[in-house]
Design an enzyme around this catalytic site. Sequence first.
Site, PDB file in Angstrom:
ATOM      1  N   LYS A 122      -1.434   5.382   8.520  1.00  0.00           N
ATOM      2  CA  LYS A 122      -0.673   5.519   7.195  1.00  0.00           C
ATOM      3  C   LYS A 122      -1.843   5.792   5.972  1.00  0.00           C
ATOM      4  O   LYS A 122      -1.361   6.450   5.427  1.00  0.00           O
ATOM      5  CB  LYS A 122       0.103   4.220   7.125  1.00  0.00           C
ATOM      6  CG  LYS A 122       0.797   4.098   5.751  1.00  0.00           C
ATOM      7  CD  LYS A 122       1.239   2.577   5.669  1.00  0.00           C
ATOM      8  CE  LYS A 122       1.728   2.364   4.007  1.00  0.00           C
ATOM      9  NZ  LYS A 122       2.159   1.160   3.674  1.00  0.00           N
ATOM     10  N   THR A 145       0.910  -1.404   0.135  1.00  0.00           N
ATOM     11  CA  THR A 145      -0.079  -0.208  -0.052  1.00  0.00           C
ATOM     12  C   THR A 145       0.700   1.204  -0.081  1.00  0.00           C
ATOM     13  O   THR A 145       1.694   1.599   0.989  1.00  0.00           O
ATOM     14  CB  THR A 145      -0.863  -0.006   1.418  1.00  0.00           C
ATOM     15  OG1 THR A 145      -1.633  -1.272   1.279  1.00  0.00           O
ATOM     16  CG2 THR A 145      -1.748   1.217   1.043  1.00  0.00           C
ATOM     17  N   LYS A 183      -7.725   1.382  -3.022  1.00  0.00           N
ATOM     18  CA  LYS A 183      -7.603   1.124  -1.791  1.00  0.00           C
ATOM     19  C   LYS A 183      -7.509   2.149  -0.748  1.00  0.00           C
ATOM     20  O   LYS A 183      -8.201   2.071   0.455  1.00  0.00           O
ATOM     21  CB  LYS A 183      -6.010   0.426  -1.711  1.00  0.00           C
ATOM     22  CG  LYS A 183      -5.329   0.356  -0.374  1.00  0.00           C
ATOM     23  CD  LYS A 183      -5.702  -0.826   0.467  1.00  0.00           C
ATOM     24  CE  LYS A 183      -5.140  -0.946   1.849  1.00  0.00           C
ATOM     25  NZ  LYS A 183      -5.263  -2.097   2.587  1.00  0.00           N
TER      26      LYS A 183
HETATM   27  P1  NAD Z   1       5.850  -5.665   7.357  1.00  0.00           P
HETATM   28  O1  NAD Z   1       6.548  -4.713   8.265  1.00  0.00           O
HETATM   29  O2  NAD Z   1       5.522  -6.827   8.374  1.00  0.00           O
HETATM   30  O3  NAD Z   1       6.764  -6.307   6.204  1.00  0.00           O
HETATM   31  C1  NAD Z   1       7.395  -5.627   5.459  1.00  0.00           C
HETATM   32  C2  NAD Z   1       8.548  -6.423   4.994  1.00  0.00           C
HETATM   33  O4  NAD Z   1       9.568  -5.967   4.115  1.00  0.00           O
HETATM   34  C3  NAD Z   1       9.624  -6.856   6.080  1.00  0.00           C
HETATM   35  O5  NAD Z   1       9.886  -8.291   6.216  1.00  0.00           O
HETATM   36  C4  NAD Z   1      10.719  -6.087   5.923  1.00  0.00           C
HETATM   37  O6  NAD Z   1      12.134  -6.639   6.333  1.00  0.00           O
HETATM   38  C5  NAD Z   1      10.888  -6.125   4.442  1.00  0.00           C
HETATM   39  N1  NAD Z   1      11.611  -4.989   3.450  1.00  0.00           N
HETATM   40  C6  NAD Z   1      11.555  -3.653   3.910  1.00  0.00           C
HETATM   41  N2  NAD Z   1      12.352  -2.713   3.291  1.00  0.00           N
HETATM   42  C7  NAD Z   1      12.762  -3.897   2.418  1.00  0.00           C
HETATM   43  C8  NAD Z   1      13.742  -3.840   1.269  1.00  0.00           C
HETATM   44  N3  NAD Z   1      14.375  -2.645   0.934  1.00  0.00           N
HETATM   45  N4  NAD Z   1      14.117  -4.793   0.503  1.00  0.00           N
HETATM   46  C9  NAD Z   1      13.611  -6.082   0.700  1.00  0.00           C
HETATM   47  N5  NAD Z   1      12.740  -6.246   1.798  1.00  0.00           N
HETATM   48  C10 NAD Z   1      12.248  -5.191   2.893  1.00  0.00           C
HETATM   49  O7  NAD Z   1       4.877  -5.199   6.685  1.00  0.00           O
HETATM   50  P2  NAD Z   1       3.323  -6.066   6.486  1.00  0.00           P
HETATM   51  O8  NAD Z   1       2.150  -5.708   7.566  1.00  0.00           O
HETATM   52  O9  NAD Z   1       3.524  -7.232   5.925  1.00  0.00           O
HETATM   53  O10 NAD Z   1       2.596  -5.034   5.274  1.00  0.00           O
HETATM   54  C11 NAD Z   1       3.290  -4.968   3.835  1.00  0.00           C
HETATM   55  C12 NAD Z   1       2.462  -3.952   3.258  1.00  0.00           C
HETATM   56  O11 NAD Z   1       1.028  -4.374   3.029  1.00  0.00           O
HETATM   57  C13 NAD Z   1       2.184  -2.373   3.513  1.00  0.00           C
HETATM   58  O12 NAD Z   1       2.243  -1.555   2.533  1.00  0.00           O
HETATM   59  C14 NAD Z   1       1.123  -2.433   4.378  1.00  0.00           C
HETATM   60  O13 NAD Z   1       0.498  -1.010   4.443  1.00  0.00           O
HETATM   61  C15 NAD Z   1       0.241  -3.344   3.586  1.00  0.00           C
HETATM   62  N6  NAD Z   1      -1.005  -3.928   4.142  1.00  0.00           N
HETATM   63  C16 NAD Z   1      -0.828  -4.636   5.548  1.00  0.00           C
HETATM   64  C17 NAD Z   1      -1.916  -4.940   6.157  1.00  0.00           C
HETATM   65  C18 NAD Z   1      -1.736  -5.863   7.478  1.00  0.00           C
HETATM   66  O14 NAD Z   1      -3.018  -6.034   7.847  1.00  0.00           O
HETATM   67  N7  NAD Z   1      -0.501  -5.916   7.820  1.00  0.00           N
HETATM   68  C19 NAD Z   1      -3.347  -5.025   5.642  1.00  0.00           C
HETATM   69  C20 NAD Z   1      -3.473  -4.508   4.034  1.00  0.00           C
HETATM   70  C21 NAD Z   1      -2.222  -4.063   3.495  1.00  0.00           C
END
Ligand code: NAD
Length: 298
Positions: free
Chosen positions: A246, A96, A171
């Site tokens: 966010k 997102t 979204k």
């Molecule tokens: P998270 O922080 O758990 O996971 C993100 C991952 O990306 C981590 O493992 C981190 O180490 C990795 N990362 C960060 N920078 C990086 C890079 N430069 N190269 C490679 N890996 C990298 O986040 P999440 O909860 O999995 O969310 C991911 C996305 O999904 C976000 O954009 C969030 O807004 C969206 N989202 C989350 C939810 C939720 O409920 N968690 C729901 C809908 C959408």
Amino acid sequence: MATIGFIGLGNMGAPMARNLIAAGHRLHVYDVSPDAVAATVAAGAAAAPDIARLARGAEFVITMLPAGEQVREVYLGPDGAIAAAAPSTTLIDCSTIDVATARAVSAAAVSAGLDMIDAPVSGGVAGAEAGTLIFMVGGEARVYAAAEPILRVMGKTVLHTGGPGNGQAAKICNNLILGISMIAVCEAFVLAESLGLPAQTLFDVASTSSGQCWSLTSYCPVPGPVPGSPANRGYQPGFTAALMLKDLRLAGAAGGDAVLPLRDRAAALYADFVDSGGGASDFSAIIEGIRRMAVESG
Ligand code: NAD
């Protein structure tokens, strides 16, 4: 079965990757966290040494990253996915992020002869684990059609919402409704408490009347009426208040100079709640902040 490079193995990405592995796809994975890589390798993926080598051999590259900054870094960097991928590769960003970054990265991909869609999701960690996410997809119809079978492994609903960036637009508009409607439902329960109207009674009335909405009937912010809602487990997420903030800020950034009064007020309320330590709670815990404000002012 496809060869897929998957980058970003966090709360969402890890279970999405596992579902692709379970469906028989060959996964090469990368994350800046070695522990995240190890966990997905244990589920059957191969670890890629870097983004360039992950992208080089992939038919699809999928990213699930925190925000626009990481998406730019992973796709646009000199050793990034766009520079390394072969022309037939389809890039799918499920993070997102802001609409402007989604459109800029997509334009860079097209300039390099690659196909790209933005495909953010709704449904949270539970939806990622169950393979029941909702994908909102921005990009060319031809690219959408090529990516759809892959997205269907991870989601129950896949919607084409228009050209590049329109997945992100859909979204943030959806989450704008969600963030505001949750506050409205919370205010009604707090008012009911002060008037001596039991929460279950308000629920019985509003859930069958014109106050009916998802924040009330599927995600009720008080314990009792909807047993599965986070309110029944101490507001364990779910979808955290920090992520709701966010998304409301993304809606703010996307709006330009347009005045959207409830978006701005909702963002301020979630910001206060996050600042007071509520960021890791489910976003429905905003009722605690609203209750506090009502008590302090009344
Ligand atoms: P998270 O922080 O758990 O996971 C993100 C991952 O990306 C981590 O493992 C981190 O180490 C990795 N990362 C960060 N920078 C990086 C890079 N430069 N190269 C490679 N890996 C990298 O986040 P999440 O909860 O999995 O969310 C991911 C996305 O999904 C976000 O954009 C969030 O807004 C969206 N989202 C989350 C939810 C939720 O409920 N968690 C729901 C809908 C959408």
